[in-house]
Design a protein around this motif. Structure first.
Motif, short mmCIF file in Angstrom:
data_model
loop_
_atom_site.label_atom_id
_atom_site.label_comp_id
_atom_site.label_asym_id
_atom_site.label_seq_id
_atom_site.Cartn_x
_atom_site.Cartn_y
_atom_site.Cartn_z
N TYR A 111 -2.77 -4.96 5.84
CA TYR A 111 -3.18 -5.65 4.62
C TYR A 111 -4.34 -6.62 4.82
CZ TYR A 111 1.10 -3.78 2.59
OH TYR A 111 2.09 -2.94 2.13
N SER B 127 -7.02 -5.54 -0.26
CA SER B 127 -5.95 -6.54 -0.23
C SER B 127 -6.43 -7.84 0.42
CB SER B 127 -4.72 -6.00 0.52
OG SER B 127 -5.08 -5.36 1.72
N ASP C 119 0.83 -1.20 0.00
CA ASP C 119 0.00 0.00 0.00
C ASP C 119 0.87 1.25 0.00
OD1 ASP C 119 0.24 1.28 2.78
OD2 ASP C 119 -0.27 -0.76 3.34
N GLU D 53 -3.78 0.30 5.05
CA GLU D 53 -3.03 1.42 5.62
C GLU D 53 -1.85 0.89 6.43
OE1 GLU D 53 -5.50 3.97 7.92
OE2 GLU D 53 -6.83 4.47 6.25
N THR E 17 -10.58 -4.34 3.62
CA THR E 17 -9.56 -3.87 2.68
C THR E 17 -9.62 -4.68 1.38
OG1 THR E 17 -7.92 -5.36 3.68
CG2 THR E 17 -8.00 -3.09 4.49
N ALA F 292 -4.04 -2.80 -3.12
CA ALA F 292 -4.02 -2.57 -1.68
C ALA F 292 -4.34 -1.10 -1.41
CB ALA F 292 -2.68 -2.97 -1.09
N ASP F 293 -5.27 -0.55 -2.17
CA ASP F 293 -5.58 0.87 -2.07
C ASP F 293 -6.20 1.23 -0.73
OD1 ASP F 293 -4.69 1.10 -4.68
OD2 ASP F 293 -6.68 0.85 -5.54
#
Length: 432
Positions: free
Chosen positions: A409, A416, A366, A404, A414, A400-401
């Motif tokens: 992950y 991801s 990310d 954080e 998320t 993986a936008d």
């Protein structure tokens, strides 16, 4: 002589993580400065090509060292660790045991396939007798029946708890030693909670452990989570930064798979079966501990194959990517499914194809992960090679936008986590 690791608390762990993030940025600036120095001092002319190569290697090593030293405030930010390897305590007694009238497989040399054949030839009573007499050996013996290992490790944990309770009440010990013993005993109690399935337990050093979530014998889709630095018996699971722990990642992944494919039996192994680096010292910058851990991970994978489990996907976080990069080729294609490298400093290889995975190789990072500021080189033993998210590495990129930081992950919600679950389930067309 290894440095003594100070006691860790939630506050000191948080401070270490915050220092690592800030340190990585300082390290990146140091790397840029070293790069400028290299460019300024590069020789000119065709006759100096050999000198340029030597200087490039020297300056690259200087850059890595400068980045890591500046990034951690000096090597003292990470304590050097002694790798725990080889059979667990009790191996000598196991080898000397002739209760079955024949030699027992040597835990140091017998292959997991040979171990599986040995146990297949025993009666249930004989297996149980060995687990009761040698719990640490049976509990760590890859190739032994999984359910038998659970029972053996429960016995080993109870013995370790009793040992630590005695230390905690020993007036001849320092207050610090008694405090550590109480914490270790409490940890053993937590791992003995009903329903927990401990696949591996080694009390030596900082302690190593692996836990299974799901029915490994019935699972059609499996995964192994391989963590990075600062993970041991005491930090295997915790409430703070839960998804930065092997258990938090494993539970979150399996829950997502169950939501996406409720009819598919799944199992996830949270594996902390090697000595991890502490902090961002020289251990994190070199492959020494990864080399020691790779043998253990390869044996785990071979043992799963020997007991009939499907080849698992490897989810390799941070320094765990280095371990996976060394272990996957040793285990072989038949024992390894997909490989996912995330938050990775490199995998000690230049190409995804070199992992020899039976499935595909994937990578994720990310935008806010500080690991992106660590130089991706491998020179004179420092650094871990090509960034797995670099197109030149050849891995497939996983979005993986919405993740954080370095440990976000597998946080629920998320992209991801969704992608990782799709990969383990074999739904490649759904991976974004």
């Amino acid at each position: 002589m290894p440095l003594r690791t100070p006691p860790r608390t939630a506050e000191t762990e948080a401070a270490a993580r915050d220092g690592a993030r800030a340190g990585a940025l300082r390290g990146a600036r140091a790397l840029r400065g070293a790069g400028a120095l290299r460019r300024a001092g590069a020789p000119r002319g065709a006759g100096a090509r050999g000198g340029r190569r030597r200087r490039r290697r020297g300056f690259a090593a200087l850059a890595v060292a400068a980045a890591l030293v500046a990034g951690t405030g000096g090597w003292a930010a990470g304590s050097a660790q002694t790798a725990v390897t080889g059979p667990a305590p009790g191996a000598a007694a196991w080898r000397a045991d002739h209760t079955l009238g024949r030699p027992l497989p040597d835990p140091a040399t017998a292959s997991p396939a040979a171990v599986a054949r040995f146990f297949a030839g025993l009666t249930g009573a004989q297996r149980q007798r060995l687990a009761e007499r040698h719990p640490l050996t049976v509990g760590t013996l890859d190739g032994a029946p999984v359910e038998l290992r659970y029972r053996a490790n429960a016995r080993a944990l109870r013995a370790e708890r009793a040992r630590q309770d005695a230390r905690a009440h020993d007036p001849s010990r320092t207050a610090e030693d008694r405090s550590r013993a109480r914490a270790r005993a409490a940890r053993c109690t937590e791992l003995l909670a009903p329903g927990r399935q401990i696949l591996f337990f080694d009390p030596r050093g900082r302690g190593q452990v692996a836990e299974v979530y799901g029915d490994l014998g019935a699972a059609r889709r499996t995964a192994v989570v391989v963590p990075g630095s600062d993970i041991d018996l005491g930090t295997f699971d915790r409430q703070r930064d839960r998804y930065g722990t092997p258990t938090g990642m494993a539970v979150s992944l399996r829950a997502r798979m169950a939501a996406d494919a409720p009819a598919t039996p799944t199992a996830v192994i949270a594996w902390a079966g090697y000595t991890t680096p502490v902090g961002l010292g020289p251990d994190a910058a070199t492959g020494r501990l990864a080399e020691a851990g790779a043998g253990r991970l390869a044996r785990l994978l071979s043992g799963l194959a020997a007991t009939g489990a499907p080849a698992p996907a490897l989810l390799c976080h941070s320094y765990g990517s280095v371990v996976c990069g060394l272990a996957a080729p040793r285990a072989g294609r038949a024992a390894v499914g997909d490989v996912i490298l995330f938050g990775s400093p490199g995998a000690r290889t230049e190409r995804a194809a070199d992992l020899h995975a039976g499935g595909r190789v994937w990578a994720a990072r990310d935008a806010s992960d500080w690991i992106g500021d660590i130089p991706n080189v491998e020179v004179l033993g420092l650094g871990h090679g090509t960034d797995p998210t670099d197109p030149a590495f050849g891995a497939r990129r996983v979005a993986a936008d919405r993740a954080e930081g370095h440990t976000g992950y597998l946080v629920p919600g998320t992209d991801s986590l969704a992608g990782f679950a799709d990969i383990v389930l074999g739904r490649y067309s759904d991976v974004r």
